[in-house]
Scaffold this motif. Structure first.
Motif, short mmCIF file in Angstrom:
data_model
loop_
_atom_site.label_atom_id
_atom_site.label_comp_id
_atom_site.label_asym_id
_atom_site.label_seq_id
_atom_site.Cartn_x
_atom_site.Cartn_y
_atom_site.Cartn_z
N THR A 11 31.86 -70.90 -10.00
CA THR A 11 32.11 -70.82 -11.43
C THR A 11 33.67 -70.44 -11.51
OG1 THR A 11 29.57 -69.68 -11.77
CG2 THR A 11 31.72 -69.66 -13.38
N TYR A 12 34.08 -71.51 -12.12
CA TYR A 12 35.66 -71.44 -12.43
C TYR A 12 35.76 -71.17 -13.94
CZ TYR A 12 40.58 -72.41 -12.51
OH TYR A 12 41.81 -72.32 -12.85
N VAL A 13 36.34 -69.90 -14.29
CA VAL A 13 36.27 -69.62 -15.46
C VAL A 13 37.67 -69.94 -16.44
CG1 VAL A 13 36.30 -67.74 -17.16
CG2 VAL A 13 34.87 -67.45 -15.15
N ARG A 14 37.51 -70.89 -17.36
CA ARG A 14 38.81 -71.23 -17.89
C ARG A 14 39.17 -70.46 -18.96
NH1 ARG A 14 35.29 -75.96 -19.41
NH2 ARG A 14 36.80 -76.18 -21.26
N GLY B 258 40.63 -68.19 -15.13
CA GLY B 258 41.52 -68.34 -13.87
C GLY B 258 40.92 -67.99 -12.72
N ASP B 259 40.14 -67.22 -12.74
CA ASP B 259 39.46 -66.56 -11.35
C ASP B 259 37.95 -67.34 -11.29
OD1 ASP B 259 41.40 -64.94 -11.08
OD2 ASP B 259 40.75 -63.15 -12.31
N VAL B 260 37.61 -66.75 -10.03
CA VAL B 260 36.15 -67.64 -9.56
C VAL B 260 35.24 -66.89 -8.92
CG1 VAL B 260 35.65 -69.34 -7.64
CG2 VAL B 260 37.91 -69.51 -8.77
N LEU C 219 33.99 -72.52 -18.93
CA LEU C 219 33.97 -72.50 -17.58
C LEU C 219 33.38 -73.84 -17.03
CD1 LEU C 219 30.69 -72.01 -16.72
CD2 LEU C 219 31.27 -69.82 -17.35
N PHE C 220 33.77 -73.98 -15.66
CA PHE C 220 33.13 -75.00 -14.92
C PHE C 220 32.33 -74.37 -14.06
CE2 PHE C 220 37.51 -77.52 -14.93
CZ PHE C 220 37.30 -78.40 -16.38
N PRO D 193 46.22 -64.71 -7.76
CA PRO D 193 47.39 -64.65 -8.44
C PRO D 193 47.77 -65.93 -9.06
CG PRO D 193 47.51 -63.54 -6.18
CD PRO D 193 46.15 -63.93 -6.38
N LYS D 194 48.01 -65.93 -10.51
CA LYS D 194 48.32 -67.07 -10.96
C LYS D 194 49.49 -67.73 -10.41
CE LYS D 194 45.06 -66.25 -13.98
NZ LYS D 194 44.62 -64.98 -13.34
N ASP D 195 50.68 -67.22 -9.76
CA ASP D 195 51.59 -67.78 -9.46
C ASP D 195 51.26 -68.48 -8.06
OD1 ASP D 195 51.61 -65.70 -7.77
OD2 ASP D 195 53.61 -64.70 -8.56
#
Length: 244
Positions: A78-81, A100-102, A125-126, A147-149
């Protein structure tokens, strides 16, 4: 023997699946789009891509969600948008995964789980299902903030069945789940090995893959034996699965 049409489909091909062409089911609390055949949506030309069996684009209304239900012998990512999802399962796990997390669940010999949106807003989410490289085994679940970066201008490995990807969430499949954010005008590449299958979706923004334009939430099925150039037309967030 593999026919000529299937060979072309598998090798060095980019197949665009527009968002408008996806399967659609609106249950009120759940507005779902299906990149591959799922539930009441059946398209014999979209039964999966290699070991990738499901890619659902879900919008889950506030204070609703999927009640407990069973799975077995499937890797579920699960990828949360946007928003967040709260997981509960028959193993006693509970956790909240934000944008952004999984999270990953190896269903193994069998597990029951529920996924709830306990937020005051819609969660998007996907949900991706990949066939495991081996069946059975004890079920497991894990989640991790990334981390987003760490994915700016490059693909970061979010989940992986390869031991060398030590920072990724482990899955029991010969596959990697990758994420990247790309600024408008910037590019990156991805090589799909011979005999492998990749599926890519821009969660946000617009991109070109070898000059073919893909809008947000369009799908790209990439055949093996090619290196593709991905250029951001707009700032984009990309999710890609590379699998058998």
């Amino acid at each position: 023997m593999i026919g000529t049409q299937e060979k072309t489909r598998e090798q060095g091909k980019i197949d665009r699946r527009s968002f408008a062409s996806l399967g659609h089911a609106d249950h009120g609390w759940l507005n779902a789009r299906h990149h591959f055949s799922f539930a009441d949506y059946h398209d014999p030309g979209r039964m999966g891509w290699g070991a990738i069996r499901v890619w659902n684009d879900d919008e889950i209304a506030a204070n609703s969600g999927f009640p407990p239900h069973p799975h077995r012998d499937m890797e579920i990512i699960t990828y949360v948008r946007s928003g967040a999802i709260t997981h509960q399962d028959s193993m006693g796990n509970k956790g909240r995964t934000g944008a952004g997390d999984v999270q990953v669940m190896s269903a193994g010999t069998g597990v029951r789980h529920a996924e709830y949106n306990l937020e005051p807003e819609t969660t998007t989410l996907f949900q991706i299902w990949i066939e495991p490289s081996r069946t059975g085994g004890a079920p497991s679940w894990g989640a991790k903030p990334f981390p987003k970066d760490g994915r700016d201008g490059r693909f970061a490995v979010l989940a992986s069945g390869f031991a060398e990807d030590k920072d990724a969430l482990p899955i029991r499949a010969d596959a990697r789940v990758l994420g990247a954010t790309v600024k408008a005008g910037d590019s990156l590449t991805h090589t799909v090995g011979q005999g492998r299958h990749a599926y890519l979706v821009p969660a946000t923004g617009a991109i070109e893959i070898d000059g073919v334009r893909f809008g947000a939430r369009d799908g790209a099925a990439l055949g093996g034996g090619q290196t593709v150039k991905i250029k951001a037309i707009e700032d984009a967030e990309i999710v890609l699965v590379d699998s058998q």
